[in-house]
Design a protein around this motif. Sequence first.
Motif, PDB file in Angstrom:
ATOM      1  N   PHE A   1      -3.961   9.460   0.228  1.00 37.79           N
ATOM      2  CA  PHE A   1      -4.058   8.598  -0.947  1.00 37.79           C
ATOM      3  C   PHE A   1      -2.766   7.800  -1.118  1.00 37.79           C
ATOM      4  N   ASN A   2      -1.620   8.474  -0.993  1.00 37.02           N
ATOM      5  CA  ASN A   2      -0.333   7.802  -1.158  1.00 37.02           C
ATOM      6  C   ASN A   2      -0.070   6.798  -0.046  1.00 37.02           C
ATOM      7  N   VAL A   3      -0.369   7.182   1.189  1.00 42.33           N
ATOM      8  CA  VAL A   3      -0.120   6.290   2.324  1.00 42.33           C
ATOM      9  C   VAL A   3      -0.968   5.031   2.216  1.00 42.33           C
ATOM     10  N   VAL A   4      -2.256   5.191   1.922  1.00 38.67           N
ATOM     11  CA  VAL A   4      -3.169   4.042   1.848  1.00 38.67           C
ATOM     12  C   VAL A   4      -2.760   3.095   0.726  1.00 38.67           C
ATOM     13  N   THR A   5      -2.479   3.641  -0.461  1.00 36.41           N
ATOM     14  CA  THR A   5      -2.135   2.771  -1.594  1.00 36.41           C
ATOM     15  C   THR A   5      -0.756   2.136  -1.414  1.00 36.41           C
ATOM     16  N   SER A   6       0.209   2.891  -0.873  1.00 35.08           N
ATOM     17  CA  SER A   6       1.566   2.350  -0.692  1.00 35.08           C
ATOM     18  C   SER A   6       1.584   1.245   0.354  1.00 35.08           C
ATOM     19  N   VAL A   7       0.936   1.501   1.491  1.00 32.03           N
ATOM     20  CA  VAL A   7       0.881   0.477   2.537  1.00 32.03           C
ATOM     21  C   VAL A   7       0.091  -0.728   2.047  1.00 32.03           C
ATOM     22  N   GLY A   8      -0.995  -0.462   1.318  1.00 27.68           N
ATOM     23  CA  GLY A   8      -1.820  -1.556   0.788  1.00 27.68           C
ATOM     24  C   GLY A   8      -1.050  -2.462  -0.154  1.00 27.68           C
ATOM     25  N   ILE A   9      -0.277  -1.855  -1.065  1.00 26.81           N
ATOM     26  CA  ILE A   9       0.445  -2.685  -2.044  1.00 26.81           C
ATOM     27  C   ILE A   9       1.583  -3.450  -1.378  1.00 26.81           C
ATOM     28  N   ILE A  10       2.194  -2.865  -0.339  1.00 28.07           N
ATOM     29  CA  ILE A  10       3.248  -3.589   0.378  1.00 28.07           C
ATOM     30  C   ILE A  10       2.675  -4.819   1.063  1.00 28.07           C
ATOM     31  N   MET A  11       1.521  -4.674   1.703  1.00 22.91           N
ATOM     32  CA  MET A  11       0.904  -5.805   2.404  1.00 22.91           C
ATOM     33  C   MET A  11       0.459  -6.885   1.420  1.00 22.91           C
ATOM     34  N   VAL A  12      -0.107  -6.463   0.277  1.00 22.29           N
ATOM     35  CA  VAL A  12      -0.552  -7.428  -0.742  1.00 22.29           C
ATOM     36  C   VAL A  12       0.651  -8.158  -1.332  1.00 22.29           C
ATOM     37  N   ASN A  13       1.707  -7.410  -1.665  1.00 25.44           N
ATOM     38  CA  ASN A  13       2.906  -8.034  -2.237  1.00 25.44           C
ATOM     39  C   ASN A  13       3.591  -8.958  -1.242  1.00 25.44           C
TER      40      ASN A  13
END
Length: 335
Positions: free
Chosen positions: A20-32
């Motif tokens: 959960f942490n890896v998916v959301t953290s990587v996702g928000i970095i790519m979006v930002n």
Amino acid sequence: MSSASKADRKATLDAASWLFNVVTSVGIIMVNKALMATHGFSFATTLTGLHFATTTLLTSLLRWLGYIHDSHLPLSELLKFVLFANFSIVGMNVSLMWNSVGFYQIAKLSMIPVSCFLEVIFDKVRYSRDTKLSILVVLVGVAVCTVTDVSVNFKGFLAAVIAVWSTALQQYYVHFLQRKHSLGSFDLLGHTAPVQAASLLLCGPFVDFWLTNKGVHAYDYNVISVFFIVLSCTIAVGTNLSQFICIGRFTAVTFQVLGHMKTILVLILGFIFFGKEGLNLHVVLGMVIAIVGMIWYGNASSKPGGKERIIYSIPSNKAQKEDGFSEPTEADEKV
């Protein structure tokens, strides 16, 4: 429930928390990255305030639905946590602006030894030799694949020191407050998110103007940029929650060490979506070294004596009377 079933259930929940942490953290970095690099929205502090405002809305909804119960967190503890957290956010942004990318990465890597120091001092944690060596391997691997040019000046160094210590203290405090006040991840987030949202939305535009010389009100908003802002805020709810879940279930050091898997994934996804010019042999070698170190850390820290909290217990009054003196005894508790 048998001990084997409990262990299997814990392992499953631990793995789900990390995923959960890896998916959301990587996702928000790519979006930002897309929002800031492609669409020019460079107001990181204000954006973080919006993240916590969205998180506050969710926690308020969950409290209204009865999923979050009333709990108490002393005001002094809350303010200390918010102070550390906000200094961490602003400090990281200032450090990135005033330092080279290479020194910024070194500063991020130094959070692991600082977090270890805090656990040794405050929690009396003791690490085995294998655990220490595995952490060193992770640091070397991530350094090889992320650290390039390294230049530093006094004000950049000062900003990095503030950022590193405030981030380490914030992450330590997440685990400490959950343990001390018996708070769940949602409970703690429900206390901290509103204060962080208010303080960052109040100060964020001024900090961002100081860092970028641009006003958030003057940004040319359009449908696509607003979509990415909303998407970033939505993913941030999961990122904030998963951080509290992971640090609550493990410790700040484990969160930092295994969290560098996100660094590796961000590099890989960056090569895929934003160009492959940075992909070379030494970067791949660094990734392999870091992953080996993470696997070693997981194995070493889970063994008896790998990472334990020293507990001092005082003998009973009867034993004290028989012996004529009291001597604290030492016991170990696996972290």
